[in-house]
Design a protein around this motif. Structure first.
Motif, PDB file in Angstrom:
ATOM      1  N   THR A 152       0.874  -1.110  -0.108  1.00  0.00           N
ATOM      2  CA  THR A 152       0.102   0.046  -0.006  1.00  0.00           C
ATOM      3  C   THR A 152       0.887   0.992   0.078  1.00  0.00           C
ATOM      4  O   THR A 152       0.330   2.422   0.177  1.00  0.00           O
ATOM      5  CB  THR A 152      -0.788   0.121   1.190  1.00  0.00           C
ATOM      6  N   SER A 153       2.287   1.110   0.091  1.00  0.00           N
ATOM      7  CA  SER A 153       2.984   2.394  -0.156  1.00  0.00           C
ATOM      8  C   SER A 153       4.310   1.852  -0.805  1.00  0.00           C
ATOM      9  O   SER A 153       4.681   0.673  -0.799  1.00  0.00           O
ATOM     10  CB  SER A 153       3.241   2.796   1.506  1.00  0.00           C
ATOM     11  N   TRP A 154       5.074   2.906  -0.943  1.00  0.00           N
ATOM     12  CA  TRP A 154       6.360   2.825  -1.813  1.00  0.00           C
ATOM     13  C   TRP A 154       7.214   2.363  -0.815  1.00  0.00           C
ATOM     14  O   TRP A 154       8.475   1.827  -0.993  1.00  0.00           O
ATOM     15  CB  TRP A 154       6.802   4.115  -2.330  1.00  0.00           C
ATOM     16  N   LYS A 155       6.981   2.673   0.640  1.00  0.00           N
ATOM     17  CA  LYS A 155       7.997   2.072   1.664  1.00  0.00           C
ATOM     18  C   LYS A 155       7.971   0.788   1.925  1.00  0.00           C
ATOM     19  O   LYS A 155       8.717   0.239   2.335  1.00  0.00           O
ATOM     20  CB  LYS A 155       7.387   2.888   2.853  1.00  0.00           C
ATOM     21  N   ASP A 156       6.723   0.109   1.488  1.00  0.00           N
ATOM     22  CA  ASP A 156       6.839  -1.428   1.406  1.00  0.00           C
ATOM     23  C   ASP A 156       7.724  -2.156   0.576  1.00  0.00           C
ATOM     24  O   ASP A 156       7.759  -3.285   0.806  1.00  0.00           O
ATOM     25  CB  ASP A 156       5.428  -1.900   0.811  1.00  0.00           C
ATOM     26  N   LEU A 157       8.469  -1.433  -0.407  1.00  0.00           N
ATOM     27  CA  LEU A 157       9.644  -2.089  -1.010  1.00  0.00           C
ATOM     28  C   LEU A 157      10.641  -2.683  -0.126  1.00  0.00           C
ATOM     29  O   LEU A 157      11.539  -3.378  -0.354  1.00  0.00           O
ATOM     30  CB  LEU A 157      10.028  -0.983  -2.016  1.00  0.00           C
ATOM     31  N   PHE A 158      10.710  -1.975   1.188  1.00  0.00           N
ATOM     32  CA  PHE A 158      11.881  -2.394   1.902  1.00  0.00           C
ATOM     33  C   PHE A 158      11.400  -3.506   2.930  1.00  0.00           C
ATOM     34  O   PHE A 158      12.093  -3.766   3.979  1.00  0.00           O
ATOM     35  CB  PHE A 158      11.999  -1.085   2.837  1.00  0.00           C
ATOM     36  N   ASN A 159      10.173  -3.893   2.894  1.00  0.00           N
ATOM     37  CA  ASN A 159       9.810  -5.195   3.578  1.00  0.00           C
ATOM     38  C   ASN A 159      10.680  -6.328   3.395  1.00  0.00           C
ATOM     39  O   ASN A 159      11.348  -6.498   2.421  1.00  0.00           O
ATOM     40  CB  ASN A 159       8.584  -5.483   3.303  1.00  0.00           C
ATOM     41  N   ASP A 160      10.924  -7.050   4.435  1.00  0.00           N
ATOM     42  CA  ASP A 160      11.851  -8.041   4.657  1.00  0.00           C
ATOM     43  C   ASP A 160      11.711  -9.171   3.315  1.00  0.00           C
ATOM     44  O   ASP A 160      12.546  -9.531   2.810  1.00  0.00           O
ATOM     45  CB  ASP A 160      11.627  -8.928   5.896  1.00  0.00           C
ATOM     46  N   GLU A 161      10.407  -9.524   3.025  1.00  0.00           N
ATOM     47  CA  GLU A 161      10.422 -10.570   2.167  1.00  0.00           C
ATOM     48  C   GLU A 161      10.841 -10.107   0.674  1.00  0.00           C
ATOM     49  O   GLU A 161      10.938 -10.822  -0.362  1.00  0.00           O
ATOM     50  CB  GLU A 161       8.796 -10.893   1.721  1.00  0.00           C
ATOM     51  N   TRP A 162      11.120  -8.716   0.517  1.00  0.00           N
ATOM     52  CA  TRP A 162      11.433  -8.468  -0.828  1.00  0.00           C
ATOM     53  C   TRP A 162      12.966  -8.542  -0.911  1.00  0.00           C
ATOM     54  O   TRP A 162      13.862  -7.784  -1.889  1.00  0.00           O
ATOM     55  CB  TRP A 162      10.847  -6.966  -1.263  1.00  0.00           C
ATOM     56  N   LYS A 163      13.820  -8.459   0.062  1.00  0.00           N
ATOM     57  CA  LYS A 163      15.237  -8.385   0.126  1.00  0.00           C
ATOM     58  C   LYS A 163      15.770  -9.433  -1.039  1.00  0.00           C
ATOM     59  O   LYS A 163      15.403 -10.470  -0.805  1.00  0.00           O
ATOM     60  CB  LYS A 163      15.817  -8.589   1.553  1.00  0.00           C
ATOM     61  N   GLY A 164      16.887  -8.855  -1.837  1.00  0.00           N
ATOM     62  CA  GLY A 164      17.307  -9.654  -2.855  1.00  0.00           C
ATOM     63  C   GLY A 164      16.283 -10.096  -3.822  1.00  0.00           C
ATOM     64  O   GLY A 164      16.833 -10.810  -4.728  1.00  0.00           O
ATOM     65  N   ARG A 165      15.221  -9.629  -3.786  1.00  0.00           N
ATOM     66  CA  ARG A 165      13.935 -10.052  -4.958  1.00  0.00           C
ATOM     67  C   ARG A 165      13.711  -8.834  -5.573  1.00  0.00           C
ATOM     68  O   ARG A 165      12.568  -9.297  -6.498  1.00  0.00           O
ATOM     69  CB  ARG A 165      12.845 -10.844  -4.128  1.00  0.00           C
ATOM     70  N   PHE A 166      13.995  -7.757  -5.720  1.00  0.00           N
ATOM     71  CA  PHE A 166      13.804  -6.561  -6.325  1.00  0.00           C
ATOM     72  C   PHE A 166      14.452  -6.617  -7.598  1.00  0.00           C
ATOM     73  O   PHE A 166      15.790  -6.415  -7.641  1.00  0.00           O
ATOM     74  CB  PHE A 166      13.754  -5.256  -5.290  1.00  0.00           C
TER      75      PHE A 166
END
Length: 348
Positions: A152-166
């Motif tokens: 729901t936010s651009w800040k969610d790109l930094f959630n743990d599940e996306w580490k190394g997956r972006f």
């Protein structure tokens, strides 16, 4: 930089200025003769097919003219138009949102005028740099089953599940620009303080990969190389309908980054009336409906009906007001610098 509330649409147009007033009245111009040839520079694929079907026949029938196309990417088209400034071989060229604005300032293309009848229905944002013909904003796209909660936010790109997956989109592509600009905006910067955007992109390292196109990104999703990226919503909807049903197109609270295809009339064209009527037909209901149906691009005019079965794929009026726009002329002036910096600091 503003969140595009209704009132600020107008402020943005006034604040950034247009090289000539929209109500500009042109002087007498020679009428087309049978056999005159209009040269149109446009992307291939669906957009070429649509204008061939919904624009060219009506123009040819009305004026007895011919239409020729120069197909290819924006960069090649833009370079040729600049090289031919004042003596153009193109009559109409299609550019993106920031290249079109700069082209007017540089005298390569004309500012929009009311000589194009359907231009009266354009949203204010679509009157900048020419005649906007399709909104195609960029936002976060991700695998639904990989998310611990909806984004729901651009800040969610930094959630743990996306580490190394972006999969970071390349700059200067529009998707890469969108990621850079929206991160800057979300964390207190803007296009004039872009260091914030670069710093936040660095924080997303390590990346799964650098993606260079939507096709490239979808391949990474299918091959389990990446789970999240920034891409055009229309292209994501097409992928969702076909090969990637398990993706979600996010609608962040900070907004989604405006992107737009723009039809521009070259300065010095010898086919002014044909060029204006070409764009008028492009902005007509049949062509706008074809764009929605075949590409999921959102209309830039407010007088067309959005079919019920497309309402979850086309921008809603509320989303239209929340499009985030920037000073595209400034961005165009920084394109080369930011591209080099992306290669050096982000992709390297």
């Amino acid at each position: 930089m503003t969140l595009m509330k209704r009132r600020t649409f107008g402020k943005l147009v006034l604040g950034t200025g247009v090289a000539a007033p929209f109500s500009f009245v042109r002087s007498a111009i020679a009428q087309p003769k049978p056999g005159d040839e209009l040269i149109v520079g446009i992307w291939g694929g669906a957009q070429e097919r649509i204008v061939r079907e919904f624009v060219e026949p009506a123009l040819v029938e009305k004026y007895g003219c011919k239409v020729s196309y120069v197909l290819g990417g924006t960069g090649e088209r833009r370079a040729r138009a600049y090289a031919e400034r004042g003596r153009p071989s193109f009559d109409v060229i299609y550019l993106n949102i920031y290249e079109s604005r700069q082209a007017v300032t540089d005298g390569v293309t004309q500012a929009p005028t009311d000589a194009v009848e359907n231009a009266q229905y354009l949203y204010p944002l679509a009157k900048m740099g020419g005649y906007g013909v399709a909104f195609n904003p960029a936002t976060i796209i991700y695998k639904t089953d990989k998310a611990s909660a909806p984004i729901t936010s651009w800040k969610d790109l930094f959630n743990d599940e996306w580490k190394g997956r972006f999969a970071v989109p390349q700059v200067p592509g529009m998707e890469g620009m969108a990621a850079l600009l929206m991160l800057a905006k979300t964390y207190g910067g803007d296009e004039f303080n872009i260091d914030v955007g670069f710093d936040k992109l660095k924080e997303l390292k390590p990346f799964a990969a650098v993606q260079t196109s939507a096709e490239n990104a979808w391949q990474m999703f299918e091959q389990d190389i990446a789970d999240i990226t920034v891409e055009f919503g229309s292209l994501a909807n097409i992928a969702k309908d076909s090969t990637l049903p398990g993706i979600t197109i996010a609608d962040p609270t900070e907004g989604i980054c405006a992107a737009m295809n723009v039809a521009c009339i070259t300065t010095g064209t010898q086919n002014q009336v044909l060029a204006e009527e070409w764009i008028n037909l492009h902005l007509s209901e049949p062509c706008m409906q074809a764009y929605m149906r075949q590409t999921y691009y959102s209309p830039t005019v407010n007088n067309v009906v959005i079919p019920d079965d497309l309402k979850d794929k086309i921008l809603t009026p509320e989303q239209m007001e929340r499009l985030v726009s920037f000073d595209w002329e400034h961005i165009a002036s920084k394109q080369s610098e930011w591209s080099s910096r992306f290669t050096r600091e982000i992709a390297g």
